[in-house]
Design an enzyme around this catalytic site. Structure first.
Site, PDB file in Angstrom:
ATOM      1  N   CYS A 139       0.699  -1.249  -0.067  1.00  0.00           N
ATOM      2  CA  CYS A 139       0.045  -0.251   0.035  1.00  0.00           C
ATOM      3  C   CYS A 139       1.192   1.359  -0.207  1.00  0.00           C
ATOM      4  CB  CYS A 139      -1.132   0.009   1.491  1.00  0.00           C
ATOM      5  SG  CYS A 139      -1.720   1.567   1.329  1.00  0.00           S
ATOM      6  N   ARG A 144       0.197   4.781   2.846  1.00  0.00           N
ATOM      7  CA  ARG A 144       0.014   4.370   4.567  1.00  0.00           C
ATOM      8  C   ARG A 144       0.623   5.546   5.388  1.00  0.00           C
ATOM      9  NH1 ARG A 144       4.044  -0.554   4.709  1.00  0.00           N
ATOM     10  NH2 ARG A 144       4.412  -0.085   2.358  1.00  0.00           N
ATOM     11  N   TRP A 186      -9.208   5.670  -0.252  1.00  0.00           N
ATOM     12  CA  TRP A 186      -9.878   6.357  -1.254  1.00  0.00           C
ATOM     13  C   TRP A 186      -8.790   5.617  -2.310  1.00  0.00           C
ATOM     14  CZ3 TRP A 186      -7.622   9.151   2.966  1.00  0.00           C
ATOM     15  CH2 TRP A 186      -6.413   9.564   2.667  1.00  0.00           C
ATOM     16  N   GLU A 233      -5.452   3.194 -10.315  1.00  0.00           N
ATOM     17  CA  GLU A 233      -6.073   2.220  -9.895  1.00  0.00           C
ATOM     18  C   GLU A 233      -7.217   1.975 -11.066  1.00  0.00           C
ATOM     19  OE1 GLU A 233      -6.518   3.071  -5.546  1.00  0.00           O
ATOM     20  OE2 GLU A 233      -6.319   0.688  -5.720  1.00  0.00           O
TER      21      GLU A 233
HETATM   22  N1  ARG Z   1      -6.952  -1.451  -6.885  1.00  0.00           N
HETATM   23  C1  ARG Z   1      -8.363  -1.937  -6.096  1.00  0.00           C
HETATM   24  C2  ARG Z   1      -9.312  -1.386  -7.202  1.00  0.00           C
HETATM   25  O1  ARG Z   1      -9.346  -0.696  -8.207  1.00  0.00           O
HETATM   26  C3  ARG Z   1      -8.628  -1.495  -4.632  1.00  0.00           C
HETATM   27  C4  ARG Z   1      -7.456  -1.575  -3.992  1.00  0.00           C
HETATM   28  C5  ARG Z   1      -7.685  -0.846  -2.839  1.00  0.00           C
HETATM   29  N2  ARG Z   1      -7.111   0.620  -2.908  1.00  0.00           N
HETATM   30  C6  ARG Z   1      -7.185   1.682  -2.452  1.00  0.00           C
HETATM   31  N3  ARG Z   1      -6.933   2.747  -2.731  1.00  0.00           N
HETATM   32  N4  ARG Z   1      -7.081   1.797  -1.014  1.00  0.00           N
HETATM   33  O2  ARG Z   1     -10.498  -1.582  -7.046  1.00  0.00           O
END
Ligand code: ARG
Length: 425
Positions: free
Chosen positions: A80, A83, A255, A260
């Protein structure tokens, strides 16, 4: 997607029949008292915990231990990048909640607390349900995240929605769920398995699912693609382990970081595979890799994601700022005398890696506890669920819920289902 070189971490294997290991309890209580000296003498607490384990096979955390344990599990999450904020995690103590209907109600409350649309707030929350008692079955959630989109396979084999969730969608259909097969962003129901093995499906109410329509700051046609994504990423299938005690149901959220969504969920060839569609609309030359049309399309998709979340008041970070914050986190942890375990292949963002500071260094890798683990059964359930006629989930390739490391060298052939999604009359 199976990732070459992926190893299960040691803690991912666990034996649910074993009593709590007192050494783990001791390590955790030492850490808790060292970092919270106002909590008194560890020896007294440890003596009581050792007795409790001898009598019952496990022990009960105090509320303060639970809160600290959850926050440190985040602090230890080597994949992560976010953090820096580990101390701000809101911990909901739901250890007394065990019935599927009540679990569902609390999951809805979790989502409403985590993502407050009316106030433009997204904050990190964890809901901790009943702890595991050795030898006893506990309630569990099959879904890998609280909010995910179905992958509906059409009769001709094309998929509408998120291909990542096709098998899971099919399993839910065996339990009678239908959904909206022509909606590419069809929110999956929650599958909650009670301690007796009964499975209940629950549709999330609209007010619990904050979604952001994706538009672009300058490319007008972008909105016509009809893209959207949910604002709150909430991992639901990882087991939380604190001082030897396991919490099999402890969903948590943060968030999003834009990449991602923009560089993985909507872009990967085996996810929404949108780069060819976007490149074509941009008029890029897709006949040769050397035009870098993929890169051009990727950039605009990511600008669109960040811009749209900003427009909607949904907190999201960009990979440059988050990278700086992570380096600041490492520095502040080092000042506190702690090393930050980190996995380079997960920390470096999936686009423009070398433009971020996190790329240009190495990290120390370690399996530190408290921690979140994705054990193979949960991983399997999150991918395919358990069909009503097979007792055991079938073997599925390993996967990970955060932004995943570099995919295999030969991605599957694009299947063209985006054509169906976005050019339907
Ligand atoms: N990568 C994952 C998704 O796109 C989420 C993982 C957690 N990500 C976060 N920013 N807490 O759905």
């Amino acid at each position: 997607m199976s990732v070459p070189g992926y190893r299960d971490m040691p803690g991912q294997q666990w034996d649910p029949r074993q009593p709590v290991d007192t050494r783990e309890a001791e390590d955790f209580l030492d850490l808790f008292h060292r970092e919270n000296p106002q909590r008194g003498d560890v020896r007294e607490r440890l003596a009581r915990v050792v007795d409790e384990i001898a009598e019952t096979g496990t022990y009960t955390h105090t509320y303060a231990e639970l809160v600290f344990g959850c926050r440190v599990a985040w602090r230890n999450a080597s994949r992560c990048i976010g953090r820096l904020y580990w101390r701000s995690l809101v911990v909901r103590d739901l250890r007394k909640v065990g019935a599927p209907d009540e679990i569902f109600e609390e999951l809805v409350r979790h989502l409403r607390l985590a993502g407050q649309r009316e106030r433009n707030v997204i904050r990190p929350v964890i809901s901790v349900f009943a702890q595991h008692v050795p030898g006893r079955a506990s309630a569990r959630l099959w879904n890998e995240q609280l909010i995910r989109y179905a992958g509906h396979r059409e009769p001709d084999g094309l998929i509408t929605g998120d291909p990542r969730n096709t098998q899971f969608t099919e399993t839910l259909q065996q339990y009678g769920w239908r959904g909206k097969p022509d909606n590419p962003f069809d929110v999956l129901p929650l599958a909650i398995e009670g301690p007796g093995g009964d499975v209940n499906l629950y549709d999330l109410p609209e007010h619990a699912v904050w979604e952001v329509p994706i538009e672009h700051p300058t490319l007008r046609w972008f909105a016509e693609l009809g893209l959207r994504w949910h604002a709150v990423p909430a991992i639901a299938n990882m087991r939380l382990t604190i001082g030897g005690v396991d919490y099999p149901l402890a969903p948590f959220n943060g968030w999003y970081m834009g990449t991602e969504i923009g560089a993985r969920n909507l872009a990967d060839p085996d996810r929404y595979n949108l780069l060819p569609v976007i490149a074509e609309r941009m008029g890029l030359d897709t006949s040769t890799e050397r035009s870098l049309w993929r890169d051009g399309a990727l950039l605009e998709l990511n600008r669109a994601v960040l811009w749209s979340f900003d427009q909607a008041g949904a907190r999201i970070s960009d990979h440059h700022s988050e990278s700086e914050r992570f380096l600041a986190h490492i520095a502040s942890e080092e000042r506190a005398g702690r090393e930050v375990p980190a996995d380079w292949s997960w920390i470096v963002p999936p686009m423009s890696g070398s433009t971020t500071g996190v790329f240009h260094r190495y990290y120390h890798e370690a399996d530190q506890r408290p921690a979140f683990y994705l054990d193979s059964e949960a991983r399997d359930l999150g991918r395919r669920g358990r069909s009503p006629n097979t007792a055991e989930p079938s073997e599925a390739p390993p996967s990970c819920p955060f932004h995943e490391p570099t995919p295999p060298a030969t991605p599957p052939e694009p299947r063209g289902w985006f054509g169906r999604l976005f050019h339907r009359p």
